[in-house]
Design an enzyme around this catalytic site. Structure first.
Site, mmCIF file in Angstrom:
data_model
loop_
_atom_site.group_PDB
_atom_site.id
_atom_site.type_symbol
_atom_site.label_atom_id
_atom_site.label_comp_id
_atom_site.label_asym_id
_atom_site.label_seq_id
_atom_site.Cartn_x
_atom_site.Cartn_y
_atom_site.Cartn_z
ATOM 1 N N HIS A 278 0.954 -1.087 0.022
ATOM 2 C CA HIS A 278 -0.094 -0.010 -0.200
ATOM 3 C C HIS A 278 0.730 1.260 -0.087
ATOM 4 O O HIS A 278 0.100 2.387 0.145
ATOM 5 C CB HIS A 278 -1.038 -0.058 1.016
ATOM 6 N N ARG A 279 2.124 1.170 -0.108
ATOM 7 C CA ARG A 279 3.011 2.385 -0.137
ATOM 8 C C ARG A 279 2.768 3.023 -1.216
ATOM 9 O O ARG A 279 2.603 4.376 -1.333
ATOM 10 C CB ARG A 279 4.493 1.665 0.071
ATOM 11 N N ALA A 280 2.413 2.445 -2.413
ATOM 12 C CA ALA A 280 2.284 3.324 -3.647
ATOM 13 C C ALA A 280 0.997 4.356 -3.532
ATOM 14 O O ALA A 280 1.126 5.465 -3.885
ATOM 15 C CB ALA A 280 1.984 2.769 -4.757
ATOM 16 N N VAL A 283 1.882 7.023 -1.234
ATOM 17 C CA VAL A 283 2.818 8.205 -2.094
ATOM 18 C C VAL A 283 2.200 8.761 -3.145
ATOM 19 O O VAL A 283 2.448 10.143 -3.272
ATOM 20 C CB VAL A 283 3.913 7.264 -2.751
#
Ligand SMILES: [Zn+2]
Length: 361
Positions: A278-280, A283
């Site tokens: 879920h980092r994307a 970001v």
């Protein structure tokens, strides 16, 4: 020394946009610039640091604490504020901190003097690169050649905004919020996928093939080398306009709103691209907010999200046949164009008409 102005860099719009967004919001978490030698990677990072607005720092503090944010002060500044009521302040440019590729963990995070702590009961901390990097631009050339563990530490600090050093039960922490810019030449070895994914944004840059732009590069470089002062004077207006724009965007950023619908748009996009984790999503949201701030808006648009995705996705896609990835990105760009009625340019980051052309140089 006069630095080659940011506004005078020809082309490489994605790289410039990624740098500017991180300058507005370092919490985005840094940018990795991948490309061959001689593609203006370090020139752009240096130029960005040089154009950023001046900041207020506590005079004499090795961590460049912000005197206007008492909650972020280091222990020494906090103690000083209690005893002296006011902190001595100083205006300063954003520093360009260059991390040597041979840097060790101690050099990066700093060291605690354990002996002194045990013998005298004093806590003594020798600041490292992360101390110098606070509120500055940290440039890591050839990040792929750096020790993995050190890269890990850098990315941790960039994400947390703080550096914590612990040795034998003694700990010391200080603010470490910086614009992280890493560069690498993929021909010299890849970065481990786990580390790659932790760079918030990634841009792939290639040498420019268009003849007109190549001529501009040579012209501007020669003009700069012959007379840096005159060259800077020609670009001063757009440089300062961009600097003011970043300053205003930083102030506006905390006020920008996003909706539930925006979050769904982002989620649909990352699901479509089959991005792991879920980092994307996070970001893309942060970068879209910075993009809106840059354009002086209070809310984010579809276009902000797409522009952010263009920088946040390239290094997070599953390894697929090249053509398939290419196709996905083409679709992303088509959507951007539809949003833009054909003009996919970031006018504010773009350089103004070349003043050298007029002089027939
Ligand atoms: Zn301090």
């Amino acid at each position: 020394m006069i630095i080659f102005p940011f506004a005078a860099i020809v082309g490489q719009e994605k790289m410039k946009r990624a740098l500017v967004l991180n300058a507005i919001s370092p919490q985005i978490g840094g940018v990795l610039i991948r490309g061959e030698r001689g593609t203006a990677k370090s020139t752009a990072a240096r130029a960005l640091a040089a154009l950023l607005p001046e900041i207020d720092v506590v005079e004499g503090c090795p961590f460049s604490c912000d005197p206007d944010l008492p909650e972020t002060l280091c222990d020494d500044c906090r103690a000083k504020l209690v005893t002296e009521r006011v902190l001595p302040r100083l205006k300063r440019r954003t520093q360009f901190v260059d991390l040597p590729v041979s840097a060790t963990e101690d050099r990066v995070v700093g060291t605690l003097d354990i002996e002194r702590a045990i013998k005298k009961g004093e806590r003594h901390f020798e600041p490292g690169v992360l101390a110098a990097a606070n509120r500055s631009l940290l440039y890591v050339d050839e990040v792929n050649l750096l020790d993995d563990h050190v890269v890990d530490l850098l990315l941790d600090s960039a994400a947390m905004g703080v550096n914590v050093v612990e040795r034998e039960g003694i700990s010391f922490s200080h603010p470490a919020q910086f614009i992280l810019v890493g560069t690498m030449n993929p021909e010299e070895g890849e970065l481990r996928p786990q580390l790659l994914d932790r760079f918030a944004l990634c841009v792939e840059i290639k040498g420019i093939l268009e003849a007109g732009q190549r001529v501009d590069i040579v012209r501007r470089r020669i003009a700069y080398e012959q007379d840096p002062v005159a060259f800077y004077a020609e670009w001063e207006a757009p440089e300062q306009a961009l600097s003011r724009c970043i300053e205003q965007a930083r102030l506006l950023l905390p006020e920008i709103k996003y909706t539930e619908g925006d979050l769904f748009t982002i989620a649909e996009l990352t699901a479509e691209f089959e991005v792991d984790g879920h980092r994307a999503d996070l970001v893309i949201l942060k970068a879209a907010l910075a993009q809106a701030a840059f354009e002086g808006r209070q809310t984010i648009t579809h276009r902000d999200i797409l522009l952010a995705a263009e920088l946040a996705l390239p290094h997070r896609l599953k390894k697929k046949p090249f053509q398939e990835t290419q196709l996905q990105f083409e679709r992303l760009e088509q959507r951007l164009e539809m949003n833009e009625n054909g003009a996919v340019v970031d006018t504010a980051v773009q350089a103004p008409p070349d003043p050298l052309k007029k002089t027939g140089f």
